[in-house]
Motif scaffolding. Structure first.
Motif, PDB file in Angstrom:
ATOM      1  N   SER A   1      43.960  33.622  45.930  1.00  0.00           N
ATOM      2  CA  SER A   1      43.087  34.771  45.694  1.00  0.00           C
ATOM      3  C   SER A   1      43.781  35.759  44.755  1.00  0.00           C
ATOM      4  CB  SER A   1      42.726  35.435  47.019  1.00  0.00           C
ATOM      5  OG  SER A   1      43.470  36.581  47.220  1.00  0.00           O
TER       6      SER A   1
ATOM      7  N   SER B   1      45.450  38.768  46.589  1.00  0.00           N
ATOM      8  CA  SER B   1      46.765  38.582  47.212  1.00  0.00           C
ATOM      9  C   SER B   1      47.866  38.514  46.153  1.00  0.00           C
ATOM     10  CB  SER B   1      46.782  37.333  48.099  1.00  0.00           C
ATOM     11  OG  SER B   1      46.551  36.182  47.328  1.00  0.00           O
ATOM     12  N   VAL B   2      47.558  37.897  45.014  1.00  0.00           N
ATOM     13  CA  VAL B   2      48.559  37.825  43.937  1.00  0.00           C
ATOM     14  C   VAL B   2      48.799  39.226  43.361  1.00  0.00           C
ATOM     15  CG1 VAL B   2      49.085  36.855  41.665  1.00  0.00           C
ATOM     16  CG2 VAL B   2      48.003  35.420  43.400  1.00  0.00           C
ATOM     17  N   ASN B   3      47.722  39.979  43.155  1.00  0.00           N
ATOM     18  CA  ASN B   3      47.867  41.346  42.628  1.00  0.00           C
ATOM     19  C   ASN B   3      48.745  42.195  43.543  1.00  0.00           C
ATOM     20  OD1 ASN B   3      46.214  40.705  40.528  1.00  0.00           O
ATOM     21  ND2 ASN B   3      44.427  41.806  41.269  1.00  0.00           N
TER      22      ASN B   3
END
Lengths: 101, 203
Positions: A82, A85-87
């Motif tokens: 997602s 979540s990475v951001n």
């Protein structure tokens, strides 16, 4: 590098808008909505807004681009992590090096 | 603008030893507003692999081909022919394809200038550049090629892309750790997601 601006609640209950590397300074607002509007104005030439919840946890990362920046074209793949979540992980990693986040 | 004019076929090794150079190509392509395409998109497919690769090549106006890995495989003591094969398909599409396919442009990399003449001399006359196994050189040359085609406007300078790439590489182990990703488990889908979001969030 983009300017990363955090919107977070302080101990007095006010919402503070502060750029990275400036933890102790920042404009204060009575509501989160006002703080976010101010942060958007600050970043009208492009940047990243990190919106925290009342407990300080990252709630949302908003990326802003200027009209003349090439729009990023996503790779043609499926089964991806997602973006949210990475951001959040990116902001935490960058923030931990700058002493904020 | 049609996706054909913005899609870039990346034909390079996908082993760990090449990962920093692969990331460098991805950074340059994304930063210039183009979309990377490569054979890794079809890893999970049950279709015939070469047909899928042909389809991707057909959909890309631009190609970045690295033919530098001519070494023999340590286990089998044989060279890998996938990169020259895919380069051949790309050049064949440009020669024999429709008017749209004839617009194709290829940037071909080797480690040293003119070394290709010893193992792939028939491609003389193509645009062949040396990258010396250096990500910075690769970024600069890919960025300048994409800039010369004028498909996208206001491209960032090579130095700016290199700075972002170096910051990403420095932070990548911490990022993987935060996301509970072991290096060997990172797929193409994961890596492109990490780079896309890095460029959006940090720039």
């Amino acid at each position: 590098m983009k300017k990363i601006v955090h919107i977070a609640k302080d101990k007095s209950g006010k919402w503070v808008v502060r750029a990275d590397r400036a933890k102790s300074h920042g404009s204060k607002f009575p509501t989160k909505k006002d703080a976010l509007a101010s942060a958007r104005t600050m970043s009208r030439n492009g940047g990243t807004l990190v919106v925290h919840d009342a407990k300080g946890k990252i709630q949302q990362v908003i990326t802003l681009r200027t009209a003349d920046t090439p729009r990023l074209k996503r790779a043609k793949v499926s089964h991806r992590m997602s973006a949210d979540s990475v951001n959040a992980a990116i902001v935490e990693v960058v923030g931990s090096k700058q002493g904020v986040g | 603008m049609h996706s054909y004019d913005l899609d870039v076929f990346i034909n390079c090794p996908f082993d760990d030893g090449y990962s920093e150079l692969f990331d460098a190509i991805l950074f340059a392509v994304y930063s210039c507003g183009f979309r990377p395409r490569c054979a890794l998109e079809v890893e999970d497919s049950s279709d015939i692999r070469i047909r899928k690769i042909e389809k991707i090549i057909e959909e890309c106006r631009f190609g970045i081909h690295d033919i530098s890995r001519t070494d023999l495989d340590e286990t089998n003591e044989l060279p890998r022919f996938n990169m020259p094969l895919e380069l051949g398909i790309f050049l064949g599409a440009k020669s024999f394809g429709s008017s749209k396919q004839k617009l194709k442009s290829a940037l071909i990399f080797d480690i040293e200038e003119y070394r290709y003449q010893k193992f792939l001399s028939d491609i003389s006359g193509q645009d062949i550049r040396a990258h010396s196994n250096c990500p910075k050189v690769l970024i600069r040359k890919v960025r300048n090629m994409l800039n010369s085609f004028g498909q996208a406007h206001n491209l960032p300078g090579a130095t700016s892309i290199i700075r972002s790439y170096e910051s990403f590489q420095e932070n990548l182990p911490h990022l993987r750790s935060r996301l509970a990703l072991e290096q060997e488990d990172v797929t193409y889908a994961d890596q492109t997601r990490l780079i896309e979001q890095w460029l959006k969030v940090v720039g």
